[in-house]
Scaffold this motif. Structure first.
Motif, short mmCIF file in Angstrom:
data_model
loop_
_atom_site.label_atom_id
_atom_site.label_comp_id
_atom_site.label_asym_id
_atom_site.label_seq_id
_atom_site.Cartn_x
_atom_site.Cartn_y
_atom_site.Cartn_z
N ALA A 50 0.84 -1.20 0.00
CA ALA A 50 0.00 0.00 0.00
C ALA A 50 0.87 1.25 0.00
O ALA A 50 0.54 2.25 -0.66
CB ALA A 50 -0.91 0.00 1.22
N GLU A 51 1.99 1.20 0.72
CA GLU A 51 2.90 2.35 0.74
C GLU A 51 3.53 2.57 -0.63
O GLU A 51 3.66 3.70 -1.10
CB GLU A 51 3.99 2.14 1.79
N LEU A 52 3.90 1.49 -1.32
CA LEU A 52 4.44 1.60 -2.67
C LEU A 52 3.42 2.22 -3.61
O LEU A 52 3.76 3.06 -4.45
CB LEU A 52 4.87 0.22 -3.18
N TYR A 53 2.18 1.80 -3.48
CA TYR A 53 1.09 2.36 -4.29
C TYR A 53 1.00 3.87 -4.06
O TYR A 53 0.91 4.66 -5.01
CB TYR A 53 -0.22 1.67 -3.91
N SER A 54 1.04 4.27 -2.79
CA SER A 54 0.94 5.69 -2.43
C SER A 54 2.15 6.47 -2.95
O SER A 54 2.00 7.59 -3.45
CB SER A 54 0.85 5.82 -0.91
N ILE A 55 3.34 5.89 -2.85
CA ILE A 55 4.56 6.56 -3.32
C ILE A 55 4.48 6.83 -4.81
O ILE A 55 4.81 7.91 -5.30
CB ILE A 55 5.80 5.72 -2.99
N ILE A 56 4.03 5.84 -5.57
CA ILE A 56 3.94 5.97 -7.03
C ILE A 56 2.97 7.08 -7.41
O ILE A 56 3.27 7.93 -8.26
CB ILE A 56 3.53 4.63 -7.66
N LEU A 57 1.80 7.11 -6.78
CA LEU A 57 0.82 8.16 -7.07
C LEU A 57 1.35 9.54 -6.69
O LEU A 57 1.18 10.51 -7.43
CB LEU A 57 -0.49 7.88 -6.33
N ASP A 94 5.76 -2.45 -14.05
CA ASP A 94 4.73 -2.59 -15.08
C ASP A 94 3.64 -3.57 -14.64
O ASP A 94 2.45 -3.31 -14.85
CB ASP A 94 5.35 -3.07 -16.40
N ALA A 95 4.04 -4.67 -14.01
CA ALA A 95 3.05 -5.65 -13.55
C ALA A 95 2.19 -5.05 -12.43
O ALA A 95 0.97 -5.26 -12.39
CB ALA A 95 3.76 -6.90 -13.05
N PHE A 96 2.82 -4.29 -11.54
CA PHE A 96 2.08 -3.66 -10.44
C PHE A 96 1.08 -2.65 -10.97
O PHE A 96 -0.06 -2.57 -10.50
CB PHE A 96 3.07 -2.99 -9.49
N LYS A 97 1.49 -1.88 -11.97
CA LYS A 97 0.57 -0.90 -12.56
C LYS A 97 -0.61 -1.58 -13.24
O LYS A 97 -1.74 -1.09 -13.16
CB LYS A 97 1.33 -0.02 -13.57
N GLU A 110 -2.24 4.61 -14.12
CA GLU A 110 -1.75 5.36 -15.28
C GLU A 110 -0.86 6.48 -14.74
O GLU A 110 -1.34 7.56 -14.40
CB GLU A 110 -2.92 5.92 -16.09
N VAL A 111 0.42 6.19 -14.64
CA VAL A 111 1.34 7.14 -14.00
C VAL A 111 2.62 7.28 -14.83
O VAL A 111 3.71 6.88 -14.40
CB VAL A 111 1.67 6.68 -12.56
N PRO A 112 2.53 7.86 -16.03
CA PRO A 112 3.70 7.93 -16.91
C PRO A 112 4.85 8.76 -16.33
O PRO A 112 6.03 8.43 -16.54
CB PRO A 112 3.15 8.57 -18.18
#
Length: 238
Positions: free
Chosen positions: A47-54, A101-104, A110-112
């Motif tokens: 969940a933290e990785l998800y938040s970091i990416i966004l 890429d797999a996580f996205k 959609e985070v180019p």
């Protein structure tokens, strides 16, 4: 005489409810999302990785719109990149995460902008020249300017030596290459000849596993590109 009234609404599919299909879940009981502390920690890391990416994607967009000062962007971006790498340093988290890429795909992200920044592994201010920040340092500079110049040259030489000594793992070469890029940016804000080549090598190394080595052919190519970039860097000092 009327037929006996049914106890349920008639179904066009002829389905008859069964009394055996009663709910077995206690609606007053808290639903647990993990069966162990380790599983809970894994979910929290993902969940933290998800938040970091966004967050990183939003930060990159804000910086491109000049909505955030350069220094603040650099600090936040570097911190997010460190947190991203720190989470993935755990083998269990890295296995569950897979690759970016797999996580996205799994979470429909959609985070180019974030993808590009994670691919490079450094803030945009580190890899891209910032016009008018300072004048290029002269080869005859003294004081702090000379210190930056010496540091940049030493970093180039350190990387040359590592390649010659066949120290070709990512965890050896990547930090030195990062230091080269940071050092040359303190000397000049000009995108000198072949600087882009060492940035591309930074990307290549950033996508490798920590213990993975460059091949002999890659090492020769890196040494050739590094020589060209060093010549380009020295050309800015004239």
């Amino acid at each position: 005489m009327y037929a006996q009234q049914q106890a349920y609404a008639p179904s066009p599919y002829g389905y008859t409810p069964s009394s055996s299909l009663t709910a077995t879940i206690n609606l007053d009981e808290e639903v647990t999302l993990a069966d162990s502390a380790a599983e809970r920690d894994l979910h929290e890391s993902l969940a933290e990785l998800y938040s970091i990416i966004l967050t990183l994607d939003a930060l990159e967009k804000a910086y491109q719109r000049d909505a955030i000062p350069e220094a603040e962007y650099s600090d936040i971006c570097a911190r997010l990149l460190r947190q991203y790498k720190s989470n993935l340093a755990d083998a269990t988290v890295a296995h569950a995460f897979g690759d970016l890429d797999a996580f996205k795909r799994e979470w429909q992200l959609e985070v180019p902008k974030a993808t590009e920044r994670l691919r490079i592994g450094l803030p945009s201010t580190t890899t891209t020249a910032t016009p008018s920040r300072h004048r290029p340092v002269s080869a005859h500079a003294t004081g702090p300017a000379a210190t930056h110049l010496v540091a940049a040259s030493e970093n180039f030489i350190t990387l040359f030596d590592a390649i010659r000594m066949h120290m070709l793992s990512k965890d050896t070469l990547h930090p030195i290459l990062v230091e080269i890029i940071q050092a040359v940016n303190k000397v000049t804000d000009r995108d000198f000849d072949n600087k882009g080549k060492i940035v591309q090598w930074l990307i290549t190394l950033n996508q490798m596993r920590a213990a993975e080595d460059l091949s002999a052919e890659q090492a020769r190519e890196l040494q050739f590109d590094l020589n060209a970039a060093y010549d380009g860097f020295k050309g800015t000092l004239d």
